[in-house]
Scaffold this motif. Structure first.
Motif, short mmCIF file in Angstrom:
data_model
loop_
_atom_site.label_atom_id
_atom_site.label_comp_id
_atom_site.label_asym_id
_atom_site.label_seq_id
_atom_site.Cartn_x
_atom_site.Cartn_y
_atom_site.Cartn_z
N ARG A 26 0.84 -1.19 0.00
CA ARG A 26 0.00 0.00 0.00
C ARG A 26 0.88 1.24 0.00
N GLY A 27 0.30 2.36 -0.41
CA GLY A 27 1.01 3.63 -0.37
C GLY A 27 0.14 4.68 -1.03
N GLY A 28 -0.09 5.78 -0.32
CA GLY A 28 -0.96 6.83 -0.87
C GLY A 28 -0.17 7.80 -1.73
N ALA A 29 -0.74 8.16 -2.88
CA ALA A 29 -0.14 9.18 -3.74
C ALA A 29 -1.04 10.41 -3.79
N TYR A 30 -2.32 10.19 -3.62
CA TYR A 30 -3.31 11.28 -3.54
C TYR A 30 -3.90 11.17 -2.15
N LYS A 31 -3.57 12.12 -1.28
CA LYS A 31 -3.93 11.98 0.13
C LYS A 31 -5.10 12.87 0.54
N LEU A 88 5.34 3.75 -7.02
CA LEU A 88 4.69 2.48 -6.64
C LEU A 88 4.88 1.44 -7.74
N GLN A 89 4.74 1.88 -8.99
CA GLN A 89 4.92 0.94 -10.11
C GLN A 89 6.34 0.38 -10.11
N HIS A 90 7.27 1.25 -9.78
CA HIS A 90 8.66 0.82 -9.75
C HIS A 90 8.86 -0.20 -8.61
N ALA A 91 8.25 0.08 -7.48
CA ALA A 91 8.36 -0.85 -6.34
C ALA A 91 7.72 -2.20 -6.69
N ARG A 92 6.65 -2.16 -7.48
CA ARG A 92 6.01 -3.41 -7.92
C ARG A 92 6.96 -4.20 -8.82
N GLU A 93 7.62 -3.49 -9.73
CA GLU A 93 8.58 -4.17 -10.62
C GLU A 93 9.69 -4.82 -9.82
N MET A 94 10.11 -4.09 -8.78
CA MET A 94 11.23 -4.56 -7.97
C MET A 94 10.87 -5.79 -7.13
N THR A 95 9.65 -5.80 -6.60
CA THR A 95 9.29 -6.85 -5.63
C THR A 95 8.31 -7.88 -6.18
N GLY A 96 7.59 -7.52 -7.25
CA GLY A 96 6.54 -8.41 -7.76
C GLY A 96 5.24 -8.28 -6.97
N MET A 97 5.20 -7.35 -6.01
CA MET A 97 3.97 -7.21 -5.21
C MET A 97 2.96 -6.31 -5.90
N PRO A 98 1.67 -6.72 -5.90
CA PRO A 98 0.63 -5.82 -6.42
C PRO A 98 0.53 -4.54 -5.57
N ILE A 99 0.06 -3.46 -6.18
CA ILE A 99 0.01 -2.18 -5.46
C ILE A 99 -1.43 -1.70 -5.23
N VAL A 100 -1.64 -1.14 -4.04
CA VAL A 100 -2.95 -0.66 -3.60
C VAL A 100 -2.80 0.82 -3.28
N THR A 101 -3.63 1.66 -3.88
CA THR A 101 -3.51 3.10 -3.60
C THR A 101 -4.86 3.79 -3.75
#
Ligand code: PEP
Ligand code: MN
Length: 337
Positions: A126-131, A150-163
């Motif tokens: 998870r991670g907010g970009a629009y707060k 967040l997209q970059h972190a997804r590429e790095m870890t393979g984890m789906p992103i929630v925002t």
């Protein structure tokens, strides 16, 4: 739905009430008693204009006997719904833990937190970009840049992103870029946003509004589902009560209620519910014991200097400790993590 006619109602008034009910698409059963005549609707009464009927001459009262939400209702869908969160099903035997900072602040912050929560066994980042901040002077999020991080972190870890999404203007971009779209507590009844999200195919994490009843919350899920998107995850994040010691009051009985009333998965956010990092571990354990299908937990690599919600954020080490406590507990309640 039941309509009770007044004992003084005439035959014309009775027929007028029947006609309005039938216009709403139901079959009407008439039960003539010694004092009152009662009209029962057979079938889905969602489209019957109850207010119009209650204003008709000769009508004493109109009562709903079934819930106003249909697609979200367990009666119409007895099996638990499983929702695919980036390849991992939520709502089944496995409890999903979504973790990450309140807000995306920088590349190094989100990368460090993403790697840590992944190593501890989180299923999504998870991670907010629009707060949605109470003050316009507080940090508002990195917006589009935050989504890219967040997209970059997804590429790095393979984890789906929630925002979190705040505006209908961003729906197309969110649909392209993120895996789960969060609707925050403050937007739970932003009906235009809900209807537009109903036209997407992404899972929607629908937080319970600050002072919303369970029925209002499920009606918001119904908005999304009735517009075409069945992928709704409910999130209990505490409600506003008279108590001020905690940020909100975590309503764990709502988890049981919602599991009974609806087939949708429910996750618990102890971070926003309590507002205090030291409470998160035990409230997470309580949520798992209560039958939650998942958790969403704020984790920050430097809580003291976080730009948002540092007081309720766990360090990566504390999050790792929490996951180690949740695993055996999940087994006790017939689940896994
Ligand atoms: C959040 O998840 O960061 C958030 C703002 O949550 P809520 O909408 O529950 O307050
Ligand atoms: Mn937060």
């Amino acid at each position: 739905m039941i309509v009770v006619m007044s004992h003084k109602a005439t035959e014309e008034e009775l027929q007028a009430a029947i006609q309005v009910m039938e216009q709403g698409g139901v079959k009407v059963m008439v039960s003539r008693g010694t004092e009152n005549t009662v009209l029962g609707a057979e079938g889905n009464a969602a489209k019957v204009d109850k207010e119009k009927i209650s204003l008709l001459p000769g009508v004493e009262k109109v009562m709903a006997v079934s819930e106003p939400y249909k697609m979200a209702n367990r009666k119409y869908h007895p099996e638990n719904t499983l929702i695919d969160v980036g390849g991992v099903p939520l709502g089944g035997e496995r409890i999903g833990v979504i973790a990450g900072p309140c807000s995306v602040e920088s590349a190094s912050q989100i990368e460090a937190v993403a790697a840590a929560v992944k190593a501890s066994g989180a299923c999504a980042l998870r991670g907010g970009a629009y707060k949605p901040r109470t003050s316009p002077y507080s940090f508002q999020g990195l917006a589009r840049d935050g989504i890219q991080l967040l997209q970059h972190a997804r590429e790095m870890t393979g984890m789906p992103i929630v925002t979190e999404i705040m505006s209908t203007d961003n729906i197309e971009m969110f649909e392209m870029c993120v895996d789960v779209i969060q609707v925050g507590a403050r937007n739970m009844q932003n009906f235009d946003l809900l209807k537009q999200l109903g036209k997407t195919t992404k899972p929607i994490l629908l937080k319970r509004g600050l002072s919303s009843t369970i029925e209002e919350w499920l009606m918001s899920a119904e908005y999304i589902m009735a517009s075409g998107n069945p992928n709704v995850i409910l999130c209990e994040r505490g409600i506003r009560t008279f108590e001020t010691y905690t940020r909100n009051t975590l309503d764990l009985s709502a988890v049981l209620a919602v599991k009974e009333l609806s087939h949708l998965p429910v996750v618990v956010d102890p971070s926003h519910a309590c507002g205090k990092a030291w409470m998160v571990e035990r409230m997470s354990m309580a949520a798992v014991a209560a039958g939650a299908d998942g958790l969403i937990i704020e984790v920050h690599n430097d809580p003291q200097n976080a730009l948002c919600d540092g007081t309720q954020s766990l360090t990566p080490e504390a999050f790792d400790g929490l996951m180690n406590k949740l695993r055996p507990l999940a087994q006790c309640v017939g689940r896994s993590i």
